[in-house]
Each structure stands twice: as structure tokens, then as C-alpha cells.
Design a protein around this motif. Sequence first.
Motif, PDB file in Angstrom:
ATOM      1  N   GLU A  58      19.231  24.980  28.714  1.00 34.33           N
ATOM      2  CA  GLU A  58      18.416  26.178  28.522  1.00 34.33           C
ATOM      3  C   GLU A  58      19.106  27.394  29.153  1.00 34.33           C
ATOM      4  OE1 GLU A  58      14.370  25.052  29.519  1.00 34.33           O
ATOM      5  OE2 GLU A  58      13.895  27.202  29.640  1.00 34.33           O
ATOM      6  N   SER A 102      21.308  28.610  23.775  1.00 40.90           N
ATOM      7  CA  SER A 102      20.316  29.171  24.687  1.00 40.90           C
ATOM      8  C   SER A 102      21.079  29.671  25.909  1.00 40.90           C
ATOM      9  CB  SER A 102      19.335  28.067  25.077  1.00 40.90           C
ATOM     10  OG  SER A 102      18.469  28.514  26.080  1.00 40.90           O
ATOM     11  N   SER A 122      18.475  31.004  20.669  1.00 42.31           N
ATOM     12  CA  SER A 122      17.190  31.227  21.326  1.00 42.31           C
ATOM     13  C   SER A 122      17.104  32.719  21.673  1.00 42.31           C
ATOM     14  CB  SER A 122      17.139  30.385  22.598  1.00 42.31           C
ATOM     15  OG  SER A 122      16.303  30.979  23.555  1.00 42.31           O
ATOM     16  N   PRO A 182      12.501  30.097  22.523  1.00 44.89           N
ATOM     17  CA  PRO A 182      13.260  29.077  23.272  1.00 44.89           C
ATOM     18  C   PRO A 182      12.768  27.658  23.016  1.00 44.89           C
ATOM     19  CG  PRO A 182      12.731  30.932  24.691  1.00 44.89           C
ATOM     20  CD  PRO A 182      12.071  31.216  23.381  1.00 44.89           C
ATOM     21  N   ASP A 183      11.454  27.459  22.919  1.00 40.96           N
ATOM     22  CA  ASP A 183      10.969  26.078  22.758  1.00 40.96           C
ATOM     23  C   ASP A 183      11.135  25.551  21.325  1.00 40.96           C
ATOM     24  OD1 ASP A 183       9.066  27.613  21.559  1.00 40.96           O
ATOM     25  OD2 ASP A 183       7.346  26.776  22.641  1.00 40.96           O
ATOM     26  N   LEU A 185      14.159  26.061  19.715  1.00 33.41           N
ATOM     27  CA  LEU A 185      15.599  26.080  19.409  1.00 33.41           C
ATOM     28  C   LEU A 185      16.133  24.741  18.895  1.00 33.41           C
ATOM     29  CD1 LEU A 185      18.317  27.596  19.421  1.00 33.41           C
ATOM     30  CD2 LEU A 185      18.657  26.706  21.740  1.00 33.41           C
TER      31      LEU A 185
END
Length: 257
Positions: A58, A102, A122, A182-183, A185
Motif C-alpha cells: 500500500e 499504490s 490507486s 485504494p481498497d 486497486l
Amino acid sequence: MSYETLIVEARGAVGLITLNRPQALNALNSTVLKELLQAHAAFEDDDAIGAIVLTGSERAFAAGADIKEMQPLDFADVYSRDFLGGWDDVAKIRKPVIAAVSGFALGGGCELAMMCDFIIASETAKFGQPEITLGVIPGMGGSQRLTRAVGKAKAMDMVLTGRMMDAAEAERAGLVSRVVAPDRLLDEALEAAARIASLSRPSVLMAKEAVNRALETTLEEGLRFERRLFQSLFATQDQKEGMTAFIEKRKPAFKNR
Ligand code: HXC
């Protein structure tokens, strides 16, 4: 096979490679290169795999070539062993590779993402070529692939100042194909790869070859190359199946033949 710097797994027909050097923000050293080539070769040889996703963490896709590995080297070292030259082989894989980015994709990290066929980012992604701030320049394709991706103005800006581009700017500039939350990606990248893997393998490989040829040749030669590939696909069973399925209003059952 077990890897020191990667996590490599199959998700159905998709090969998933995760860069895994969290202590160094996935900095790319010679072990990462060696293992990435091994993972690519294994997926390339595996008929069950139709596409690949390459991702990081991340916080960082990859924060560049490993500065601690490079710092002591001198000219004779890097020239004699053509330091970083091996990375060209990463871009030679024939199956499609999607980068899911990310966080930081800097220096060699940005260059590795650009070796992939397209980049899904992301909203947190940050791209940059900061080599100039270390007294060097991009060495894994940044001055070439970034210029082809975003044009001279932005490439010069990035390579000469070393500034970072956020995901929104990268999408506007054409460096990334999609920006997602982001969640989302990894799922977005895996879904895109699964879709590619479900299509006829010869047509997928030729599509990749044809688009890449656009960056290498004249329009006339590129158009001829595309047409010859297109025509050659009429020798496949999958062309008959794809077109027959359309007419019969059903899903095609491709055999990769
Ligand atoms: C080796 C690296 C690294 C790198 C980060 N680390 N990037 N190690 N090579 N490229 C290590 C740090 O030393 C640190 O380890 C740990 O990862 C966490 O990084 P921090 O700097 O503490 O994190 P943060 O403050 O959040 O800053 C993140 C960052 C910064 C902005 C990404 O780490 C950074 O600027 N990194 C270098 C980016 C860069 O210049 N990349 C280009 C490399 S040259 P320790 O053990 O100290 O805590 C390149 C050349 C390609 O790619 C070819 C041309 C030669």
C-alpha cells in the motif's frame, strides 16, 4: 519455488507477483531482478496462466533501484557488468502484465511500472524520476518510456526536476489507464487480468505485439504489421468460435487454438 523478495501466486488464470521488501519500500536490488525474471519465466511457461498482475504494498509499489546497493559502485563496476541492463528482459515477457500501483513508484519503481503493459493506480499513487537529485539520471528506461507515455514537456519536467506526479496528474498525462480507490486497486487489476486471461490467447499475444510495434516503427509498417497479424488470426479455431458465438448470441468457448 520460494522467493526472498517476492510473493508469487496463481489466482485462477492470473499470475500475481507482489514485491516484498517492506523494510526498503520495495527498492529494486539484484535479487529482485533475478527473482522477477524467474517468476515471469514460470508464468510464461504455464499454459494455465493468461495474464499477470505486478503489485507492491500500500505504501510503495517500489521506491527505486536500491540506493544502498548502488552507492559504492564506480564506473568500471557498472559499465563492465552493464549494470541495470538485465531489466530490459523484464519487459520482454509475451503475456500481458498489469502494474497495480499504490504509494511510491519512484525511479526504477516508476520504470518497472512502465515496463508493464498498462498501469492501474490507486488514488494514493505517486510517480517520479528523482534520479537527478542523486547525481544520476534514469537508467531503466525512464527517459525513454516516460517520454513516449506522456510526451516531452512532462517527461523533461519530471526527469530534470525530480518532482513527483500524483495519480490524477498521471491519469491526465496518459501514464496510467485507470485510477481507483485504494481498497479497489488489487481487485480492479485482478479483474482486468482475469478478463484478458479468458480471451483467446493467440489474439491477446498478437494484440500486445501490435500495440508495442506502434512505438517502434513507422505508421505504414505498423499498419501492415497489424493487418498481417489480424489476417493470420483467421487461421485459428478461436476466430471461428468467437464470431460464431456472437451470431448465435452465446458466450464463446475459446480453446487458445
Ligand atoms: C534503498 C530505500 C530506497 C531506495 C527507500 N529506502 N527508498 N533503500 N533504495 N531507493 C529505505 C530507506 O532508506 C528507509 O530505510 C526505508 O526504505 C523507508 O524509507 P524512508 O525514507 O524512511 O521513508 P519516507 O520518509 O516515508 O520517504 C519515502 C521516500 C524516500 C520519499 C520514497 O524513501 C525516498 O526518497 N526514497 C528514494 C527515492 C529515490 O530516489 N528513488 C530513485 C532511486 S535511483 P532505513 O533502513 O534507512 O530506515 C533509481 C535509479 C534507477 O531508481 C536507475 C538509474 C541509476
